[in-house]
Design a protein around this motif. Structure first.
Motif, PDB file in Angstrom:
ATOM      1  N   THR A   1       0.825  -1.204   0.000  1.00 11.27           N
ATOM      2  CA  THR A   1       0.000   0.000   0.000  1.00 11.27           C
ATOM      3  C   THR A   1       0.866   1.263   0.000  1.00 11.27           C
ATOM      4  O   THR A   1       0.637   2.193   0.767  1.00 11.27           O
TER       5      THR A   1
ATOM      6  N   LEU B   1      -6.598  -5.210   3.028  1.00 11.14           N
ATOM      7  CA  LEU B   1      -5.258  -4.631   2.948  1.00 11.14           C
ATOM      8  C   LEU B   1      -4.565  -4.963   4.267  1.00 11.14           C
ATOM      9  O   LEU B   1      -4.995  -4.514   5.336  1.00 11.14           O
TER      10      LEU B   1
ATOM     11  N   GLU C   1      -1.516   3.647   3.008  1.00  9.02           N
ATOM     12  CA  GLU C   1      -2.568   2.656   3.240  1.00  9.02           C
ATOM     13  C   GLU C   1      -3.965   3.284   3.319  1.00  9.02           C
ATOM     14  O   GLU C   1      -4.944   2.675   2.878  1.00  9.02           O
TER      15      GLU C   1
ATOM     16  N   VAL D   1      -3.674  -3.924  10.364  1.00  6.49           N
ATOM     17  CA  VAL D   1      -2.278  -3.632  10.669  1.00  6.49           C
ATOM     18  C   VAL D   1      -1.824  -4.602  11.749  1.00  6.49           C
ATOM     19  O   VAL D   1      -2.407  -4.650  12.839  1.00  6.49           O
TER      20      VAL D   1
ATOM     21  N   ASN E   1      -1.041  -5.021   6.468  1.00  7.11           N
ATOM     22  CA  ASN E   1       0.301  -4.468   6.572  1.00  7.11           C
ATOM     23  C   ASN E   1       0.911  -4.777   7.935  1.00  7.11           C
ATOM     24  O   ASN E   1       0.208  -4.832   8.948  1.00  7.11           O
TER      25      ASN E   1
ATOM     26  N   ARG F   1       3.587   0.660   3.855  1.00 10.53           N
ATOM     27  CA  ARG F   1       2.231   0.957   4.301  1.00 10.53           C
ATOM     28  C   ARG F   1       1.934   2.459   4.279  1.00 10.53           C
ATOM     29  O   ARG F   1       0.864   2.884   4.697  1.00 10.53           O
TER      30      ARG F   1
ATOM     31  N   LEU G   1      -8.768  -2.583   6.374  1.00 10.81           N
ATOM     32  CA  LEU G   1      -7.343  -2.413   6.622  1.00 10.81           C
ATOM     33  C   LEU G   1      -6.989  -3.125   7.923  1.00 10.81           C
ATOM     34  O   LEU G   1      -7.603  -2.860   8.957  1.00 10.81           O
TER      35      LEU G   1
END
Length: 259
Positions: free
Chosen positions: A104, A184, A196, A210, A186, A193, A208
């Motif tokens: 991203t 997504l 992102e 993380v 990361n 990232r 998303l």
């Protein structure tokens, strides 16, 4: 490739200079429920020596999808994430869902210049770059995961072609063109990232995630967490196909740590 399984088909797409073998620990953890493919992209693994192009990489993924029945969940990391995004945008009818990991960052500007410069240096001295890459994988990952990264062969000589192709693509447009569900994913410490939130906004149906304390490839160390992410995405896609005529547009963000 694992066939004759009842679950959602899954195609894994590997990163730069490695091969489809990088996903073997995750594939082994998933077991036989899902039909699975992990093709080598042009210039990598069994296809070393071929020029890498984005069109050729997308064709490798769509060929793998077709071999599994014509529609699949597509999971990619780093280069594989960018290729997976491009595949979803250009062939939305084949991609049931998209898990794009470590990809991203818009591949332009200073990051793109650094990326292309590193690729040129690696291609100038490919054997030395391959040895350094292998050393880095062994330092970063546990033994089985490092072995999976290396066992298909390393091809640093392909890196300039990859850098040029990725720098020329428009991943935000590809995400905007794809109507299906997107994850997504990361690592918290991943330099890829940085954009992102822009990538998340480009998705019609995006999430998303993380992962705390993970870097660009160190997240591969937790094979169970990656397999769980794939299972969860497959379950969402399966429920969506069974119970909804359309998937609502939404954007969410979350973090995931070890469980």
């Amino acid at each position: 490739m694992k066939a004759n399984a009842p679950g959602l088909p899954v195609v894994f797409v590997h990163g730069m200079r490695v091969s489809g073998t990088m996903w073997q620990p995750v594939i082994d953890t998933l077991g036989t429920r899902h039909p699975i493919a992990a093709p080598d992209l042009p210039g990598h693994g069994s296809r070393r020596g071929e020029p890498f192009t984005l069109a050729g990489a997308v064709a490798a993924v769509t060929d793998a999808i077709d071999a599994l029945g014509g529609r699949a969940l597509v999971v990619g990391l780093s280069l594989g994430g960018y290729v997976a995004v491009e595949t979803a945008g250009s062939h939305p009818d084949r991609v049931l869902g998209l898990v794009a990991m470590g990809c991203t960052a818009t591949p332009r500007g200073l990051l793109g210049a650094v990326y292309r410069g590193a690729a040129r240096a690696a291609a100038r001295y490919p054997q030395e770059a391959n040895r350094l890459s292998a050393f880095g994988f062994r330092r970063t990952l546990p033994g089985p995961q490092a072995h999976a990264m290396i066992s298909g062969g390393l091809t640093c000589g392909a890196m300039p072609d990859v850098a040029r192709a990725v720098s020329a693509m428009d991943p935000l447009a590809a995400l905007a063109a794809y109507p299906g569900p997107v994850w997504l994913v990361n690592g918290e410490r991943d330099h890829f990232r940085r954009d992102e939130r822009r990538f998340l906004r480009a998705c019609r149906d995006g999430r998303l995630i993380v992962r705390p304390r993970c870097g660009h490839i160190s997240g591969l160390a937790d094979t169970e967490a990656l397999a769980r992410q794939v299972r969860d995405a497959a379950a969402v896609v399966t429920v969506g196909r069974a119970g909804a005529t359309s998937i609502p547009t939404h954007h969410t963000a979350s973090t995931e740590g070890p469980r």
